[in-house]
Design a protein around this motif. Sequence first.
Motif, PDB file in Angstrom:
ATOM      1  N   GLU A  36      12.297   8.178  80.064  1.00 29.06           N
ATOM      2  CA  GLU A  36      12.984   6.884  80.087  1.00 29.06           C
ATOM      3  C   GLU A  36      14.002   6.789  78.953  1.00 29.06           C
ATOM      4  O   GLU A  36      15.132   6.333  79.159  1.00 29.06           O
ATOM      5  CB  GLU A  36      11.968   5.754  79.966  1.00 29.06           C
ATOM      6  CG  GLU A  36      11.056   5.589  81.160  1.00 29.06           C
ATOM      7  CD  GLU A  36      10.115   4.421  80.976  1.00 29.06           C
ATOM      8  OE1 GLU A  36      10.577   3.264  81.009  1.00 29.06           O
ATOM      9  OE2 GLU A  36       8.909   4.672  80.786  1.00 29.06           O
ATOM     10  N   THR A  40      18.103   6.581  79.525  1.00 30.65           N
ATOM     11  CA  THR A  40      18.864   5.448  79.007  1.00 30.65           C
ATOM     12  C   THR A  40      20.023   5.916  78.130  1.00 30.65           C
ATOM     13  O   THR A  40      21.137   5.385  78.216  1.00 30.65           O
ATOM     14  CB  THR A  40      17.937   4.514  78.215  1.00 30.65           C
ATOM     15  OG1 THR A  40      16.900   4.028  79.084  1.00 30.65           O
ATOM     16  CG2 THR A  40      18.701   3.323  77.654  1.00 30.65           C
ATOM     17  N   THR A  49      24.111   0.667  81.613  1.00 31.20           N
ATOM     18  CA  THR A  49      22.764   0.358  81.140  1.00 31.20           C
ATOM     19  C   THR A  49      21.814   0.354  82.339  1.00 31.20           C
ATOM     20  O   THR A  49      22.255   0.218  83.491  1.00 31.20           O
ATOM     21  CB  THR A  49      22.698  -1.005  80.452  1.00 31.20           C
ATOM     22  OG1 THR A  49      22.895  -2.035  81.443  1.00 31.20           O
ATOM     23  CG2 THR A  49      23.766  -1.139  79.370  1.00 31.20           C
ATOM     24  N   PRO A  50      20.515   0.463  82.112  1.00 31.10           N
ATOM     25  CA  PRO A  50      19.577   0.421  83.237  1.00 31.10           C
ATOM     26  C   PRO A  50      19.718  -0.839  84.087  1.00 31.10           C
ATOM     27  O   PRO A  50      19.586  -0.778  85.318  1.00 31.10           O
ATOM     28  CB  PRO A  50      18.212   0.487  82.556  1.00 31.10           C
ATOM     29  CG  PRO A  50      18.467   1.261  81.300  1.00 31.10           C
ATOM     30  CD  PRO A  50      19.820   0.803  80.846  1.00 31.10           C
ATOM     31  N   THR A  51      20.012  -1.961  83.473  1.00 34.18           N
ATOM     32  CA  THR A  51      20.116  -3.213  84.228  1.00 34.18           C
ATOM     33  C   THR A  51      21.385  -3.274  85.079  1.00 34.18           C
ATOM     34  O   THR A  51      21.504  -4.151  85.935  1.00 34.18           O
ATOM     35  CB  THR A  51      20.063  -4.425  83.290  1.00 34.18           C
ATOM     36  OG1 THR A  51      21.093  -4.295  82.292  1.00 34.18           O
ATOM     37  CG2 THR A  51      18.708  -4.520  82.600  1.00 34.18           C
ATOM     38  N   ARG A  75      10.087  -0.959  84.873  1.00 39.52           N
ATOM     39  CA  ARG A  75      10.440  -1.627  83.619  1.00 39.52           C
ATOM     40  C   ARG A  75      11.720  -2.455  83.769  1.00 39.52           C
ATOM     41  O   ARG A  75      11.820  -3.567  83.246  1.00 39.52           O
ATOM     42  CB  ARG A  75      10.624  -0.601  82.502  1.00 39.52           C
ATOM     43  CG  ARG A  75      10.970  -1.220  81.143  1.00 39.52           C
ATOM     44  CD  ARG A  75      11.247  -0.141  80.115  1.00 39.52           C
ATOM     45  NE  ARG A  75      10.149   0.774  79.967  1.00 39.52           N
ATOM     46  CZ  ARG A  75       9.081   0.560  79.198  1.00 39.52           C
ATOM     47  NH1 ARG A  75       8.980  -0.571  78.521  1.00 39.52           N
ATOM     48  NH2 ARG A  75       8.126   1.473  79.106  1.00 39.52           N
ATOM     49  N   HIS A  76      12.696  -1.910  84.503  1.00 42.58           N
ATOM     50  CA  HIS A  76      14.004  -2.566  84.602  1.00 42.58           C
ATOM     51  C   HIS A  76      14.234  -3.260  85.949  1.00 42.58           C
ATOM     52  O   HIS A  76      15.351  -3.729  86.200  1.00 42.58           O
ATOM     53  CB  HIS A  76      15.111  -1.535  84.343  1.00 42.58           C
ATOM     54  CG  HIS A  76      15.027  -0.907  82.988  1.00 42.58           C
ATOM     55  ND1 HIS A  76      15.338  -1.593  81.833  1.00 42.58           N
ATOM     56  CD2 HIS A  76      14.625   0.342  82.603  1.00 42.58           C
ATOM     57  CE1 HIS A  76      15.159  -0.787  80.788  1.00 42.58           C
ATOM     58  NE2 HIS A  76      14.733   0.386  81.228  1.00 42.58           N
ATOM     59  N   ARG A  77      13.180  -3.306  86.785  1.00 45.10           N
ATOM     60  CA  ARG A  77      13.232  -4.009  88.073  1.00 45.10           C
ATOM     61  C   ARG A  77      14.355  -3.462  88.959  1.00 45.10           C
ATOM     62  O   ARG A  77      15.155  -4.208  89.538  1.00 45.10           O
ATOM     63  CB  ARG A  77      13.386  -5.526  87.890  1.00 45.10           C
ATOM     64  CG  ARG A  77      12.406  -6.173  86.924  1.00 45.10           C
ATOM     65  CD  ARG A  77      10.976  -5.913  87.321  1.00 45.10           C
ATOM     66  NE  ARG A  77      10.654  -6.479  88.654  1.00 45.10           N
ATOM     67  CZ  ARG A  77       9.541  -6.195  89.314  1.00 45.10           C
ATOM     68  NH1 ARG A  77       8.661  -5.339  88.831  1.00 45.10           N
ATOM     69  NH2 ARG A  77       9.333  -6.763  90.495  1.00 45.10           N
TER      70      ARG A  77
END
Length: 259
Positions: A36, A40, A49-51, A75-77
């Motif tokens: 992870e 990232t 970014t992950p989001t 974690r980041h949906r």
Amino acid sequence: MRFCSLGSGSGGNATLVEASQGITTTRVLVDAGFSERELTKRLARAGCTPTDLDALFITHEHGDHVGRALAFAQRHRIPLITSRGTWRAIAQDGFDTTLLRLVRSGDTLALGDLALRPFSVPHDALEPLQLCLDDGAARLGLVTDLGCAPDAVADALRGCQALLLECNHDEAMLRAGPYPPMLQRRILGTHGHLSNAAAADLLARCRGAALGTVVAAHLSEKNNSPTLAREALAGVLGGGPDDIRVADPALGFGWLAVR
């Protein structure tokens, strides 16, 4: 549409694809074969970014492609897209299956500014899928981790403007190299990995007039060289080796436009 590689080799694989229609942008990460933290960091190098991710597509269950994808997605949906067979191989208790979307070869999945079109490949995994992505104006084909390329694979890739294509090994180097015979047989088998020559054959069968960008990917660091991969594919395109880009096994490559 544009794409970049965060890594393309036995140490980890991930390809980021982005499409925009002006006021909207869609980003899909294809495979996530890193921790992870490392994933990232690599996304950040690509300005992401992950989001920012709208989906994570996992091609198959091998560790250099799946990494810590489930924990990362949860974690980041991030919605996780994969085949039923791959899901059986990677499923973990506690994963929120509301994030899960199962697809099959031949499906078309609309996702924001992109259409995802998975297709089957022969590989030693439960239900491996590779992927074409279409933004309405151009098509990108991603195909690695396959031991041979039947007509259905060539058909799936026909009409692409850009292609990320496995050139795993030079057969002579592999046979003379340090790998034990059993591993050599696995790689050379119909469910192993494409040699430079087999990749060139696939390129010749799927190449269309619109194809402008070809990237050689998933090169073995012990059984291949960028020069050999470039020469094999350039011979099909009728240009010079410099016309072929090569994904660095450790670092991948920066953003390339699909047009």
